[in-house]
Every structure is written in structure tokens, then in C-alpha cells.
Design an enzyme around this catalytic site. Sequence first.
Site, PDB file in Angstrom:
ATOM      1  CE1 TYR A 292      -4.016  -2.549   5.433  1.00 53.48           C
ATOM      2  CE2 TYR A 292      -3.423  -0.090   4.955  1.00 53.48           C
ATOM      3  CZ  TYR A 292      -3.685  -1.329   4.423  1.00 53.48           C
ATOM      4  OH  TYR A 292      -3.747  -1.569   3.273  1.00 53.48           O
TER       5      TYR A 292
ATOM      6  CB  SER B 291      -0.877  -0.078   1.301  1.00 49.63           C
ATOM      7  OG  SER B 291      -1.603   1.214   1.427  1.00 49.63           O
TER       8      SER B 291
HETATM    9  N1  LIG Z   1      -8.805  -0.670  -1.182  1.00 44.71           N
HETATM   10  C1  LIG Z   1      -7.725   0.292  -0.906  1.00 44.71           C
HETATM   11  O1  LIG Z   1      -7.893   1.393  -0.758  1.00 44.71           O
HETATM   12  C2  LIG Z   1      -6.266  -0.354  -0.592  1.00 44.71           C
HETATM   13  C3  LIG Z   1      -5.192   0.690  -0.664  1.00 44.71           C
HETATM   14  C4  LIG Z   1      -4.030  -0.024  -0.529  1.00 44.71           C
HETATM   15  C5  LIG Z   1      -3.671  -1.391  -0.441  1.00 44.71           C
HETATM   16  N2  LIG Z   1      -4.794  -2.207  -0.296  1.00 44.71           N
HETATM   17  C6  LIG Z   1      -4.443  -3.477  -0.255  1.00 44.71           C
HETATM   18  O2  LIG Z   1      -4.970  -4.264  -1.360  1.00 44.71           O
HETATM   19  C7  LIG Z   1      -5.014  -5.695  -0.930  1.00 44.71           C
HETATM   20  C8  LIG Z   1      -6.810  -6.110  -1.455  1.00 44.71           C
HETATM   21  O3  LIG Z   1      -7.737  -5.281  -0.948  1.00 44.71           O
HETATM   22  P1  LIG Z   1      -8.962  -5.043  -1.420  1.00 44.71           P
HETATM   23  O4  LIG Z   1      -8.927  -3.304  -1.650  1.00 44.71           O
HETATM   24  O5  LIG Z   1      -9.353  -5.710  -2.702  1.00 44.71           O
HETATM   25  O6  LIG Z   1     -10.026  -5.292  -0.297  1.00 44.71           O
HETATM   26  P2  LIG Z   1     -11.068  -6.138  -0.233  1.00 44.71           P
HETATM   27  O7  LIG Z   1     -12.117  -5.848  -1.390  1.00 44.71           O
HETATM   28  O8  LIG Z   1     -11.747  -6.150   1.179  1.00 44.71           O
HETATM   29  O9  LIG Z   1     -10.511  -7.618  -0.566  1.00 44.71           O
HETATM   30  C9  LIG Z   1      -9.638  -8.117   0.659  1.00 44.71           C
HETATM   31  C10 LIG Z   1      -9.699  -9.556  -0.067  1.00 44.71           C
HETATM   32  O10 LIG Z   1      -8.786 -10.415   1.006  1.00 44.71           O
HETATM   33  C11 LIG Z   1      -9.427 -11.740   1.288  1.00 44.71           C
HETATM   34  N3  LIG Z   1      -9.002 -11.878   2.745  1.00 44.71           N
HETATM   35  C12 LIG Z   1      -9.426 -11.337   3.857  1.00 44.71           C
HETATM   36  N4  LIG Z   1      -8.886 -12.112   4.956  1.00 44.71           N
HETATM   37  C13 LIG Z   1      -8.552 -13.234   4.538  1.00 44.71           C
HETATM   38  C14 LIG Z   1      -7.950 -14.442   5.163  1.00 44.71           C
HETATM   39  N5  LIG Z   1      -7.808 -14.448   6.276  1.00 44.71           N
HETATM   40  N6  LIG Z   1      -7.618 -15.455   4.224  1.00 44.71           N
HETATM   41  C15 LIG Z   1      -7.735 -15.227   3.006  1.00 44.71           C
HETATM   42  N7  LIG Z   1      -8.041 -14.198   2.315  1.00 44.71           N
HETATM   43  C16 LIG Z   1      -8.499 -13.483   3.174  1.00 44.71           C
HETATM   44  C17 LIG Z   1     -11.018 -11.445   1.268  1.00 44.71           C
HETATM   45  O11 LIG Z   1     -11.642 -12.703   0.953  1.00 44.71           O
HETATM   46  P3  LIG Z   1     -12.341 -13.534   1.958  1.00 44.71           P
HETATM   47  O12 LIG Z   1     -13.150 -12.685   2.924  1.00 44.71           O
HETATM   48  O13 LIG Z   1     -13.652 -14.186   0.829  1.00 44.71           O
HETATM   49  O14 LIG Z   1     -11.379 -14.557   2.500  1.00 44.71           O
HETATM   50  C18 LIG Z   1     -11.030 -10.612  -0.027  1.00 44.71           C
HETATM   51  O15 LIG Z   1     -10.822 -11.257  -1.445  1.00 44.71           O
HETATM   52  C19 LIG Z   1      -5.322  -5.769   0.412  1.00 44.71           C
HETATM   53  O16 LIG Z   1      -3.889  -6.265   0.813  1.00 44.71           O
HETATM   54  C20 LIG Z   1      -5.511  -4.280   0.647  1.00 44.71           C
HETATM   55  O17 LIG Z   1      -4.653  -3.992   2.089  1.00 44.71           O
HETATM   56  C21 LIG Z   1      -6.106  -1.577  -0.530  1.00 44.71           C
END
Ligand SMILES: NC(=O)c1ccc[n+]([C@@H]2O[C@H](COP(=O)([O-])OP(=O)(O)OC[C@H]3O[C@@H](n4cnc5c(N)ncnc54)[C@H](OP(=O)(O)O)[C@@H]3O)[C@@H](O)[C@H]2O)c1
Length: 277
Positions: free
Chosen positions: A145, A132
Site C-alpha cells: 500500500y 495518503s
Molecule cells: N480511508 C482512509 O483512511 C484513507 C486514508 C488515506 C488515503 N485514502 C485513500 O482515499 C481513496 C478513497 O478511499 P476511501 O477511504 O473512500 O475508501 P472506500 O470507501 O473503500 O472507497 C474506495 C473506492 O475505490 C473504488 N475502487 C476500488 N477498486 C476499484 C477498481 N478496480 N476500479 C474502480 N474503482 C475502484 C471503490 O468502488 P467500487 O468497489 O464500486 O469499484 C470505492 O468507490 C483511496 O485512494 C485511499 O487509498 C483513504
Amino acid sequence: MAKIVLITGASSGIGEETVKRLMTAGYTVYAGARRLDRMKSLADAGARLLALDVTDDGSMTAAVKTVVQEAGRIDVLINNAGYGSYGALEDVPPEEARRQFDVNIFGLARLTQLVLPAMRAQRSGRIVNISSIGGKFGEAFGCWYHATKFAVEGLSDSLRMELYPFGIDVVVIQPGATHSEWSQIAHDSLIRYSGEGPYREAASAHAKMMEAGHKGSIPAPPSVVARTIVQAVQSRNPKTRYTTGGLAKTMLFIRRILSDRAFDAMFRVIERQMSKS
Ligand SMILES: NC(=O)c1ccc[n+]([C@@H]2O[C@H](COP(=O)([O-])OP(=O)(O)OC[C@H]3O[C@@H](n4cnc5c(N)ncnc54)[C@H](OP(=O)(O)O)[C@@H]3O)[C@@H](O)[C@H]2O)c1
């Protein structure tokens, strides 16, 4: 022969979009997450689904075994699963802090450990870690985080050097604000842990800033981050880091040029302004 990709966190947001784009680009994609029902449309489009919980060693071991047995190799691992645990350090229970580390860093590291024997045997492979922009700066109420994302950055730099002799590369993706389930989960945890008590007012202002920051034109659609991830997977000579999505490049530029205290002050001003909007 199609290259084999294993991706975590494929049931939503960035992961889901990345699976779609990788399949369009001709990759064979093993898509892992806990919610298999949420990945039905990916399966219909040709993805191979894996029930995967990155906090469960047995689940990770079984997932990697399935890929190696079925495909005979793993070319790319995309460690994307993650969530934002927010709340004042004083308020967040230690077990939640450990869970945050279990999902965002220990899961990533263990899965990497499990795919490495196959990649070393091939003498090739690529590990793409989703960090991130928050892996380069902190923010109030984001202690745990940001600690996990700083850890992803440090781990990835060390691992890149360690794996160089084996022809395995490590790439970091640094998304900015992105439309997904992430912001609601982060917002809810902030209110759950710090919505009452001594941090109440500041937490409420921060929650409003988070809401405003993930609305309107600031956040990028997940397809923007997914496009960058596919670029990092396909490039013959990938960069070590890709910064992508909502305000990401601007924020990291500002972080680089400001002193720590000037950056803190700027964040306070942004919080004040955005919590009013
Ligand atoms: N959105 C943002 O603004 C942002 C910014 C910077 C970085 N990121 C990073 O990008 C990545 C993806 O996030 P996103 O934005 O796409 O969020 P999201 O829509 O909440 O997706 C998160 C994914 O992680 C999975 N997950 C959560 N806990 C888990 C576990 N214990 N085991 C396996 N899978 C798990 C969830 O699947 P299940 O719940 O089905 O397991 C879901 O598919 C993350 O690492 C996040 O920190 C996001």
C-alpha cells in the site's frame, strides 16, 4: 458554463462525499466506480454515472470517450479509486501485489494518460491525485500500500513539471485516517495473508491498532477530506499538496522531525498501546 469533473471511486467514502459537494458547488460530475448500484442516490441527485474499473483498459477508455463526447471537455480529473492491501511482504502473493499497483497507481496513470489529449487541447485542466499521509512514511504490513502511495507522490511531482507548459496543474491530497470502507478492506487483507504463520502475533497486534485507529474520534468523516478536495479543485492558485483529516498534519510533522529509526520506534510504541485498547 459548468465545469466538467471526472472522479473515480465514487461509490463510497471520500469519492461519494466529493461528488455530492462538487454538485452542490455547481460542477457537472461524471462519477465512476464498479458498483453502479451503490451510486443510485448520486445519479438521483444529478451525477452522471460511469461503470468504471481502473484495472480494465477498455472500461477506462470507454469512460473518457463518454465524457468527451457528451460534455466536449474535461476540466478536472480526480483519481480517487484505491484500496489498502495489507500483509507481510513475505506472505502477500505476487498477483495481489500487482493488483494493488494496478488499482492504486497504474489505473491512475492510465486514466490520466487518457484525459490529457482533451486537457492539452483546452490548454487547461487540473488533475487531483488522492494519495495518503502514507505516501510519506511506511508501516509494518503496509509494504505494498505504502509503495503505491509513495509512487503517487513521485508520479504527481514529475507530472506537475511536465504539464506546466500546457496550463494543466497536478495536486496531491494526503488524507489521514478517514471513515470509509477502506479500513475494513485493509484489516481483512492483513488477516487473510498474515493471520497465520510466523507474522501471526505481530499481524494481530497491527490489526488491532488499525481497528482502534479507525474508531472513535481519530478518523475524520469523509466530508472533511471531500471539503479539501473541492477546495483544491476550486482554488485559483492551488497548493501542490493538501494534508487533511484524522491526525494527518500531526503525523506528517512527526515524520519530518524524527529520524527514520526514531519514527520506527514511535510507531512500535503506538502499536503496542493501541493494540491493548
Ligand atoms: N480511508 C482512509 O483512511 C484513507 C486514508 C488515506 C488515503 N485514502 C485513500 O482515499 C481513496 C478513497 O478511499 P476511501 O477511504 O473512500 O475508501 P472506500 O470507501 O473503500 O472507497 C474506495 C473506492 O475505490 C473504488 N475502487 C476500488 N477498486 C476499484 C477498481 N478496480 N476500479 C474502480 N474503482 C475502484 C471503490 O468502488 P467500487 O468497489 O464500486 O469499484 C470505492 O468507490 C483511496 O485512494 C485511499 O487509498 C483513504
